[in-house]
Write an enzyme that holds these catalytic residues in place. Structure first.
Site, mmCIF file in Angstrom:
data_model
loop_
_atom_site.group_PDB
_atom_site.id
_atom_site.type_symbol
_atom_site.label_atom_id
_atom_site.label_comp_id
_atom_site.label_asym_id
_atom_site.label_seq_id
_atom_site.Cartn_x
_atom_site.Cartn_y
_atom_site.Cartn_z
ATOM 1 N N ASP A 58 0.884 -1.164 0.000
ATOM 2 C CA ASP A 58 0.000 0.000 0.000
ATOM 3 C C ASP A 58 0.923 1.216 0.000
ATOM 4 O OD1 ASP A 58 -1.557 2.178 0.620
ATOM 5 O OD2 ASP A 58 -2.629 1.203 2.263
ATOM 6 N N VAL A 59 0.890 1.989 -1.064
ATOM 7 C CA VAL A 59 1.863 3.088 -1.201
ATOM 8 C C VAL A 59 1.618 4.250 -0.233
ATOM 9 C CG1 VAL A 59 2.584 2.610 -3.567
ATOM 10 C CG2 VAL A 59 0.579 4.074 -3.152
ATOM 11 N N ASN A 85 3.599 6.018 -9.599
ATOM 12 C CA ASN A 85 2.483 6.187 -10.525
ATOM 13 C C ASN A 85 1.123 5.801 -9.948
ATOM 14 O OD1 ASN A 85 1.183 5.985 -13.333
ATOM 15 N ND2 ASN A 85 1.108 3.859 -12.628
ATOM 16 N N TYR A 153 -8.213 15.544 -6.177
ATOM 17 C CA TYR A 153 -7.340 14.970 -7.218
ATOM 18 C C TYR A 153 -6.477 16.069 -7.841
ATOM 19 C CZ TYR A 153 -5.969 12.370 -11.421
ATOM 20 O OH TYR A 153 -5.255 11.752 -12.414
ATOM 21 N N LYS A 157 -2.341 16.459 -7.589
ATOM 22 C CA LYS A 157 -1.443 16.423 -8.747
ATOM 23 C C LYS A 157 -0.604 17.704 -8.833
ATOM 24 C CE LYS A 157 -2.576 12.326 -10.153
ATOM 25 N NZ LYS A 157 -1.609 11.221 -10.013
HETATM 26 P P1 NAD Z 1 -5.569 2.558 -12.855
HETATM 27 O O1 NAD Z 1 -6.715 2.665 -11.916
HETATM 28 O O2 NAD Z 1 -5.701 1.778 -14.096
HETATM 29 O O3 NAD Z 1 -4.291 2.036 -12.053
HETATM 30 C C1 NAD Z 1 -3.927 2.520 -10.796
HETATM 31 C C2 NAD Z 1 -3.264 1.392 -10.025
HETATM 32 O O4 NAD Z 1 -2.841 1.903 -8.750
HETATM 33 C C3 NAD Z 1 -4.205 0.214 -9.739
HETATM 34 O O5 NAD Z 1 -3.610 -0.998 -10.140
HETATM 35 C C4 NAD Z 1 -4.406 0.278 -8.233
HETATM 36 O O6 NAD Z 1 -4.575 -1.003 -7.623
HETATM 37 C C5 NAD Z 1 -3.122 0.937 -7.774
HETATM 38 N N1 NAD Z 1 -3.283 1.579 -6.471
HETATM 39 C C6 NAD Z 1 -4.271 2.433 -6.082
HETATM 40 N N2 NAD Z 1 -4.107 2.760 -4.800
HETATM 41 C C7 NAD Z 1 -2.996 2.112 -4.363
HETATM 42 C C8 NAD Z 1 -2.320 2.043 -3.120
HETATM 43 N N3 NAD Z 1 -2.749 2.717 -2.038
HETATM 44 N N4 NAD Z 1 -1.211 1.269 -3.020
HETATM 45 C C9 NAD Z 1 -0.767 0.578 -4.092
HETATM 46 N N5 NAD Z 1 -1.368 0.591 -5.288
HETATM 47 C C10 NAD Z 1 -2.473 1.353 -5.417
HETATM 48 O O7 NAD Z 1 -5.131 4.068 -13.180
HETATM 49 P P2 NAD Z 1 -4.248 4.683 -14.364
HETATM 50 O O8 NAD Z 1 -5.138 5.394 -15.280
HETATM 51 O O9 NAD Z 1 -3.278 3.690 -14.880
HETATM 52 O O10 NAD Z 1 -3.509 5.818 -13.540
HETATM 53 C C11 NAD Z 1 -2.147 5.757 -13.160
HETATM 54 C C12 NAD Z 1 -1.727 7.138 -12.738
HETATM 55 O O11 NAD Z 1 -1.918 8.045 -13.830
HETATM 56 C C13 NAD Z 1 -2.521 7.720 -11.570
HETATM 57 O O12 NAD Z 1 -1.648 8.429 -10.724
HETATM 58 C C14 NAD Z 1 -3.491 8.670 -12.248
HETATM 59 O O13 NAD Z 1 -3.909 9.693 -11.407
HETATM 60 C C15 NAD Z 1 -2.632 9.178 -13.378
HETATM 61 N N6 NAD Z 1 -3.351 9.758 -14.510
HETATM 62 C C16 NAD Z 1 -4.307 9.040 -15.141
HETATM 63 C C17 NAD Z 1 -4.984 9.611 -16.209
HETATM 64 C C18 NAD Z 1 -6.074 8.856 -16.922
HETATM 65 O O14 NAD Z 1 -6.798 9.485 -17.688
HETATM 66 N N7 NAD Z 1 -6.194 7.555 -16.749
HETATM 67 C C19 NAD Z 1 -4.670 10.917 -16.624
HETATM 68 C C20 NAD Z 1 -3.678 11.625 -15.959
HETATM 69 C C21 NAD Z 1 -3.018 11.025 -14.891
#
Ligand code: NAD
Length: 254
Positions: A58-59, A85, A153, A157
């Protein structure tokens, strides 16, 4: 290209869309991948596909994060890349008028405190090595406002962006680069879940993207791999925007 031959990459949120694509991309370029995720099934699957190691963590938990980086170093000998990430975007986080304190805190902990913890522990190893590259996932909303607010959020960021810039400046002379990656909307489970029941929600956003589509995770992975590799050897303390032109747009094509 084998830009990550003999390099160890720790990737948090490796079970999700961007994390998984980046793990596979870096593995295809020779990295030994340490896939970190709280979701055991998803994290394990990525680790298997990348031929790497899964570390459940858990990060938001300092001891979990310490252990994840220590396990990477003990198993593979170094920590060369940290892609911090993991993040969440829960629907309860919306306008400031509706977002309760518990939700605010949960998002801050997962998206921002986690990056502080991961950088702290990655730096411990990288400073000993005298080299390393850290990429922290921010978002285009760190620098652009949205009337469709997700207030915690967005604030989280913004924090990731500022933190990354400061660390990039502080540790440059130790051979460690720190950059923020700012994706635009990406076609991942996080976004799909948000828009699944309401195509209008997606359209409201798509209209602002010059390309007229969301990014694919592999396109973000390619940018991350660049930033984490020696090809980006003179890039640090940067906000690396991969947003399909959103932040440069006034009027978009129909
Ligand atoms: P996703 O939901 O597909 O993946 C996120 C992963 O993080 C999941 O596997 C989840 O289990 C893990 N996670 C969540 N909380 C956690 C915790 N406390 N400890 C360990 N693992 C944890 O999301 P994504 O779209 O791949 O997003 C990845 C990153 O990119 C995030 O930081 C998100 O904010 C950012 N982001 C996403 C987008 C988008 O449009 N998808 C746009 C800009 C930024």
């Amino acid at each position: 290209m084998q830009r990550f031959a003999q390099r160890v990459a720790v990737i948090t949120g490796a079970g999700g869309g961007i994390g998984r694509a980046t793990a596979l991309r870096m593995a295809s370029e020779g990295a030994r991948v340490v896939a970190v995720d709280a979701d055991h099934a998803a994290g394990k699957q990525t680790a298997e596909e990348a031929g790497g190691l899964f570390v459940p963590a858990d990060v938001t938990d300092g001891e979990d994060v310490r252990q994840a980086f220590a396990t990477a170093r003990d198993t593979y000998g170094s920590v060369d890349v940290a892609f911090n990430n993991a993040g969440i975007s829960p629907s309860e986080d919306a306008s400031i008028l509706d977002t309760d304190l518990e939700t605010w805190k949960r998002v801050q902990e997962t998206n921002l405190t986690s990056v502080y913890l991961c950088c702290q522990h990655a730096l411990e190893h990288m400073r000993t090595q005298g080299r390393g590259a850290i990429v922290n996932t921010a978002s285009f909303v760190a620098t652009m406002g949205a009337a469709t607010s997700q207030i915690s959020y967005t604030a989280s960021k913004g924090g990731v962006l500022s933190l990354s810039r400061e660390l990039g400046v502080q540790f440059a002379r130790e051979g460690i680069r720190v950059n923020a990656l700012s994706p635009g909307p990406v076609n991942t489970p996080l976004l799909q879940e948000l828009f699944a029941n309401d195509p209008e929600l997606a359209q409201r956003r798509l209209v602002h993207v010059p390309f007229g589509r969301f990014a694919e995770p592999e396109e973000i992975a390619a940018a991350t791999a660049f930033l984490a590799s020696d090809d980006a050897s003179f890039i640090t303390a940067a906000n690396f925007v991969v947003d399909g032109g959103i932040s440069g747009a006034y009027v978009t094509p129909l």
